[in-house]
Design a protein around this motif. Structure first.
Motif, short mmCIF file in Angstrom:
data_model
loop_
_atom_site.label_atom_id
_atom_site.label_comp_id
_atom_site.label_asym_id
_atom_site.label_seq_id
_atom_site.Cartn_x
_atom_site.Cartn_y
_atom_site.Cartn_z
N LEU A 257 32.34 36.57 49.73
CA LEU A 257 30.93 36.61 49.31
C LEU A 257 30.76 37.62 48.17
CD1 LEU A 257 28.46 35.06 50.47
CD2 LEU A 257 27.84 37.16 51.65
N LYS A 258 31.40 38.77 48.31
CA LYS A 258 31.31 39.79 47.27
C LYS A 258 31.99 39.32 45.98
CE LYS A 258 31.00 43.74 50.41
NZ LYS A 258 31.60 45.04 50.81
N ASP A 259 33.09 38.59 46.13
CA ASP A 259 33.76 38.04 44.94
C ASP A 259 32.87 37.03 44.23
OD1 ASP A 259 35.97 39.58 45.44
OD2 ASP A 259 37.11 37.99 46.43
N ALA A 260 32.15 36.23 45.02
CA ALA A 260 31.24 35.25 44.42
C ALA A 260 30.12 35.95 43.66
CB ALA A 260 30.65 34.34 45.51
N ALA A 261 29.63 37.05 44.22
CA ALA A 261 28.59 37.82 43.53
C ALA A 261 29.14 38.41 42.24
CB ALA A 261 28.07 38.93 44.44
N PHE A 262 30.36 38.90 42.28
CA PHE A 262 30.99 39.46 41.09
C PHE A 262 31.13 38.39 40.00
CE2 PHE A 262 34.82 40.34 38.58
CZ PHE A 262 34.52 41.60 38.08
N ASN A 263 31.51 37.19 40.40
CA ASN A 263 31.68 36.11 39.43
C ASN A 263 30.34 35.68 38.84
OD1 ASN A 263 34.46 36.07 39.81
ND2 ASN A 263 34.34 34.57 41.47
N ASP A 264 29.26 35.81 39.65
CA ASP A 264 27.94 35.42 39.16
C ASP A 264 27.33 36.47 38.23
OD1 ASP A 264 28.03 33.08 40.56
OD2 ASP A 264 26.85 33.81 42.26
N SER A 265 27.83 37.71 38.31
CA SER A 265 27.25 38.79 37.53
C SER A 265 27.65 38.68 36.06
CB SER A 265 27.71 40.14 38.09
OG SER A 265 27.30 41.19 37.24
N GLN A 266 26.74 39.12 35.21
CA GLN A 266 27.02 39.16 33.77
C GLN A 266 27.60 40.51 33.36
OE1 GLN A 266 26.60 36.35 31.85
NE2 GLN A 266 26.18 35.47 33.87
N GLY A 267 27.84 41.37 34.34
CA GLY A 267 28.40 42.68 34.05
C GLY A 267 27.32 43.72 33.84
N GLY A 268 27.60 44.95 34.28
CA GLY A 268 26.60 46.00 34.13
C GLY A 268 25.92 46.29 35.45
N GLY A 269 25.33 47.50 35.56
CA GLY A 269 24.74 47.95 36.81
C GLY A 269 23.67 47.04 37.37
N LEU A 270 22.65 46.73 36.58
CA LEU A 270 21.55 45.92 37.07
C LEU A 270 21.97 44.48 37.30
CD1 LEU A 270 18.60 45.99 37.85
CD2 LEU A 270 18.01 45.41 35.50
#
Length: 302
Positions: A257-270
């Motif tokens: 689940l955390k990996d999926a969130a990482f892949n969905d992120s555009q990078g950066g804190g927010l």
């Protein structure tokens, strides 16, 4: 910001709950430094330190963060100062210091020492889910929870909510799960549980690194003890210890689940926070549906 503890409350009168109003008002009620004689202060904090991002919204959910600043005055310091003053009076004046006088002296010491005490900050995260009509907090601390409710009411004028209303006893349901080896299909038992007898002293037994369905546990349940909490894993998404008050502790979201969130992120804190929050809130919404089914949690609309 993956929650490690989860406490869920049901929202009431959601037709009159305007999250846009909350978003606009939160910056007006920030956490402020404690005054010289204040025990603590409480207020909203930005989601990221030194930013202007106070909230995060997505899929009818609104994430926020609040904090508490308190003056830490170690009891040992007060006790040492008090003992010194009492000893001085008894030596110089040749008399015993009474209980009321001693308490008055202690109160005066606290008043004198508090401005010099150091401050400690702690925070509490939470979010409103208007689709599930729930408020989810990452804390099971009763004091912090009460302060947050009061601050929500201060910010909005009112904030009606209620604890989860189970129509059947969570203790009896969890006990039946283990005695009958009838855990819901979406659940797997973990490796710990706590059971309690029905006597007046409420004697408890805690099992660690032991399958709750093992005979070591179930034989005690068959003799009349009941489950206070049990470690569970739900749909390969999240594991937790479920307590008889329906709080979830030791929450661990699965790495996939955390990996999926990482892949969905555009990078950066927010961006990372946004992706994490989207998947976490969706997972907990689905888990709440299951909790409602298992424990017959009544809807606030009923």
């Amino acid at each position: 910001m993956w929650f490690k503890n989860v406490q869920i409350f049901q929202l009431k009168d959601t037709e009159n709950l305007d999250t846009n109003e909350l978003v606009s008002k939160i910056p007006d009620f920030p956490l402020k430094e404690c005054g010289s004689q204040e025990e603590h202060s409480f207020g909203w904090l930005p989601l990221i330190r030194n930013s202007e991002q106070w909230t995060l919204a997505g899929d009818r959910c609104l994430l926020f963060r609040a904090g508490k600043e308190e003056k830490v005055l170690p009891a040992a310091v007060v006790r040492e100062e008090l003992e010194a003053k009492v000893s001085e009076i008894e030596l110089v004046e040749g008399r015993k210091v009474g209980r009321k006088e001693k308490q008055d002296m202690k109160d005066e010491l606290v008043f004198t020492l508090r401005p010099r005490a150091f401050s400690k900050r702690s925070d509490i995260w939470g979010y409103i889910d208007l689709k599930a009509n729930i408020l989810v907090l990452n804390s099971t601390n009763a004091g912090m929870t009460e302060l947050l409710f009061k601050h929500l009411q201060t910010t909005l004028g009112s904030f009606p909510m209620t604890p989860l209303q189970a129509q059947v006893s969570p203790t009896s349901i969890m006990t039946d799960w283990l005695i009958k080896n009838d855990v819901p299909a979406s659940l797997e038992t973990g490796d710990e549980c706590e059971i309690q007898d029905s006597s007046e002293d409420k004697a408890t037994i805690r099992f660690k690194s032991l399958e709750p369905l093992s005979e070591d546990v179930t034989q005690h349940l068959q003799q009349g003890m009941s489950v206070k909490n049990v470690a569970l894993r739900w749909t390969d998404k999240v594991s937790f210890v479920l307590h008889d008050d329906l709080t979830l502790r030791k929450v661990k979201f699965d790495d996939t689940l955390k990996d999926a969130a990482f892949n969905d992120s555009q990078g950066g804190g927010l961006a990372d926070m946004d992706a994490n929050f989207a998947l976490m809130s969706l997972t907990l919404r689905e888990l709440f549906d299951s909790l409602s089914l298992w424990f017959e949690i009544s809807s606030n609309n009923e």
